[in-house]
Design a protein around this motif. Structure first.
Motif, PDB file in Angstrom:
ATOM      1  N   PRO A  63       0.843  -1.208   0.000  1.00 43.02           N
ATOM      2  CA  PRO A  63       0.000   0.000   0.000  1.00 43.02           C
ATOM      3  C   PRO A  63       0.870   1.247   0.000  1.00 43.02           C
ATOM      4  O   PRO A  63       1.904   1.306   0.654  1.00 43.02           O
ATOM      5  N   ARG A  64       0.458   2.231  -0.770  1.00 42.29           N
ATOM      6  CA  ARG A  64       1.223   3.457  -0.897  1.00 42.29           C
ATOM      7  C   ARG A  64       0.718   4.493   0.090  1.00 42.29           C
ATOM      8  O   ARG A  64      -0.470   4.565   0.382  1.00 42.29           O
ATOM      9  N   THR A  65       1.635   5.298   0.520  1.00 43.02           N
ATOM     10  CA  THR A  65       1.248   6.411   1.390  1.00 43.02           C
ATOM     11  C   THR A  65       0.728   7.542   0.514  1.00 43.02           C
ATOM     12  O   THR A  65       0.869   7.529  -0.711  1.00 43.02           O
ATOM     13  N   GLU A  66       0.129   8.545   1.148  1.00 48.14           N
ATOM     14  CA  GLU A  66      -0.405   9.690   0.399  1.00 48.14           C
ATOM     15  C   GLU A  66       0.705  10.419  -0.344  1.00 48.14           C
ATOM     16  O   GLU A  66       0.532  10.862  -1.482  1.00 48.14           O
ATOM     17  N   ARG A  67       1.868  10.510   0.272  1.00 45.40           N
ATOM     18  CA  ARG A  67       2.987  11.201  -0.369  1.00 45.40           C
ATOM     19  C   ARG A  67       3.439  10.456  -1.623  1.00 45.40           C
ATOM     20  O   ARG A  67       3.709  11.074  -2.661  1.00 45.40           O
TER      21      ARG A  67
END
Length: 74
Positions: A63-67
């Motif tokens: 999962p990717r972070t918002e950044r």
């Protein structure tokens, strides 16, 4: 030449006594070797299961972070 002297017979009997004498030392040794081979095979089977699980884990995206999501969009 061609015949066995008494020295040869003593050596042959001594080697046979070492290998087959003394309460089944050879059979005990072979049993230990068989246990070692069996443990090695079980270890290899365990590694296959571990590598299959690790391969499955690396193929799924993290999962990717918002950044990171913003960096990909830019």
């Amino acid at each position: 030449m061609g015949g066995l002297s008494w020295v040869h017979w003593v050596i042959v009997i001594g080697v046979a006594a070492l290998l087959f004498g003394g309460g089944g030392k050879l059979s005990g040794l072979m049993g230990d070797a068989a246990k070692g081979i069996r443990a090695f095979r079980d270890g290899l089977k365990g590694e296959d299961e571990v590598t299959d699980k690790s391969a499955a884990a690396t193929t799924t995206p993290l999962p990717r972070t918002e950044r990171e999501k913003e960096e990909v969009r830019s």
